[in-house]
Design a protein around this motif. Sequence first.
Motif, PDB file in Angstrom:
ATOM      1  N   HIS A 382       0.750   7.453  -8.020  1.00 67.07           N
ATOM      2  CA  HIS A 382      -0.211   6.658  -7.245  1.00 67.07           C
ATOM      3  C   HIS A 382       0.477   5.854  -6.140  1.00 67.07           C
ATOM      4  N   ASN A 449      -5.472  13.444  -2.760  1.00 65.90           N
ATOM      5  CA  ASN A 449      -5.990  12.252  -3.448  1.00 65.90           C
ATOM      6  C   ASN A 449      -5.146  11.876  -4.665  1.00 65.90           C
ATOM      7  N   HIS A 452      -2.535   6.328  -3.817  1.00 58.49           N
ATOM      8  CA  HIS A 452      -3.558   5.370  -3.394  1.00 58.49           C
ATOM      9  C   HIS A 452      -3.311   4.855  -1.979  1.00 58.49           C
ATOM     10  N   ASN A 453      -2.071   4.997  -1.501  1.00 54.57           N
ATOM     11  CA  ASN A 453      -1.745   4.373  -0.220  1.00 54.57           C
ATOM     12  C   ASN A 453      -0.560   5.080   0.437  1.00 54.57           C
TER      13      ASN A 453
END
Length: 642
Positions: A382, A449, A452-453
């Motif tokens: 993530h 996806n 997250h960033n």
Amino acid sequence: MVHLNNVMQYYINNIKKELKDLALLKHKRALDGMSLEFQRVFTLLPALFHFHHPALPGYLNEDTPMGIACYQGSDEVFAQLKNEFNFNLPQTLNKADISALYSMGSTCSIGQSVTSDLDIWICIENNLSAVRKSSLQKKCRLIEQWAKELGIKLTLFVVDVDRFINQHHECLMGENCGSAQHILLLEEFYRSANLLAGKLLLWFAVPANLTVNNTTYPSYEKCIEALVEQKIIERDQWIDFGPLTGLSAEEYFGASLWQLYKSIDSPFKAVLKTLLLEAYSWIYPENKPIAYQMRDFIQTFKSNEGCYLDSYYMLLQRISNYLIEIKDFPRLKLVRTCFYLKVNEKLSIANSTPSWRRKVLEDLVKQWKWDKQCFAKLDTSHTWKIEQVREIHEVLLQTMMTGYRNLLNFGRRNNLDSLISPQDLAILTRKLYASFEVLPGKITTLKLNISHNLQEEALTFIHVKEDRINRAGWYVYKQKPILDQIIGHQYLEYSKYLVKLVSWCYFNRLISDSTEFYYHDGEDRDKAKITKFIDDLKQYFPIDVPAATEEQLYGPCEIRHLAIILNLENDPTTQCELDHEINTNILNYGKKELSLVGSVDLLYRNSWNEIRVLHFSGTLCVLEAIKALLNRMHKDADLPNS
């Protein structure tokens, strides 16, 4: 005959016990490690459909189906209804409009995680009028809303049991699966279904060889008739969606085509399903889906096999065995990665109360010979930045294209050429190439996806001129332009032209409102133009747009969003003296008759959702840009959106 009947009755009773024990175990597993909100929704769902009352979520002031056959709520559930909704149990409830509630998909399996959705089938048996069925569907929407307010993504499907028997092909699960997924959707249901309340699934009790008391029957339906006539089963205790027969090459091809089409927009999520279909088609015409395996284990009373018939665990086994057999080890590694991320247990982080999922996953990574460094990297997925995401994107791309080639080969092996819709194949092919084909002017966007960033704090754009060691063009680094920070670091991306490089950063979400930009083109360090260009992109060029429709993919590509960028790369006006007296034509300016347009870049998104950049420079750049634009905007094309 009486003795044989007793033996058969004993056999059926044991199967009922196996199915009920499995349902209890999976129900317990579904709640393990989940949020209190999830546990609340999952536990109360059967009661909310069994009862219909103004105090309860989902109430409608109209004749709404209620009552679940064979429902036996626990004292804990009834106490919860009393405490939370001040609901008192009615004295009697003789109605049973609903046959059963079954969860399906990853729920109750090792693939269920705190981020998983809940997919529930509300099974009915064809005695509901259209009005009452509509009322039940309205109730489903209200209960979904109640769950949503608790932070739980719940989707409820009202399913007629004859949907598969009579081959109804209406849309289910929000997908235009049609006849291509008919039997394979039923196989997925049998494979992953878990009883929440109501009748047991008859398919698991009917002997696989269709033999009752030494008599073999010609069909599944005749076998059921014999079981009922000989009073071995009571028909109203079971729900029947029909047999898993007729898994044809056309269905495998159609379902694989659809799954591959779907996976383009979320490749990470769809890898396991796509490869399972490939594994099934590999042994065709032999039909041995996982649901058959599960039924065999239940009928031979070996329900502890496959991690207690865990649908995701058995799916992993089937795909792994297939990939090992064909010696496809890169895709095997990817499957294990996808499975690990799906389970979402983060083994590198200590846990004093490990869940059953974690224990199974620990055993698996030992079998795979993964070291801690391997799964520690996945545990931080993530937080990955563009380099790690692009690395796995490349593997996914190869997997998708291999699956596509294998699908076409399967079609040829089984002479499906005449049965394949040329339009379907054209749409899939076009979508694949629009998403993944690498072309000189095309911007590759990563749609995984996972992280997250992807945003970076700083981006430095450096230009290398001709006759240098590195190839001429533009390079972007995620460091500030300090020599010892840049040296030894790999650049993120290269492009011959600046507009394409900046656009690549923008469309792959590397740029935030706080990202600092640095710009080096020889002695020129003025970043004002890049900053203005990025501001324009943010204002006029949306990153997220609706997926291209099938109609758009089948038609010619048309420009949807267009930006014309002048002089970003080469700006003659910086060297130009203002001259108001001679000639003020910007293409033929001043005494020297100079063109004040040194470069033109066309940045556009087309109706297939490809993002392209065309660069023109030199004295004829305006004419060349206009010519290129007119070639792409034919007379019948719609005007761009913006």
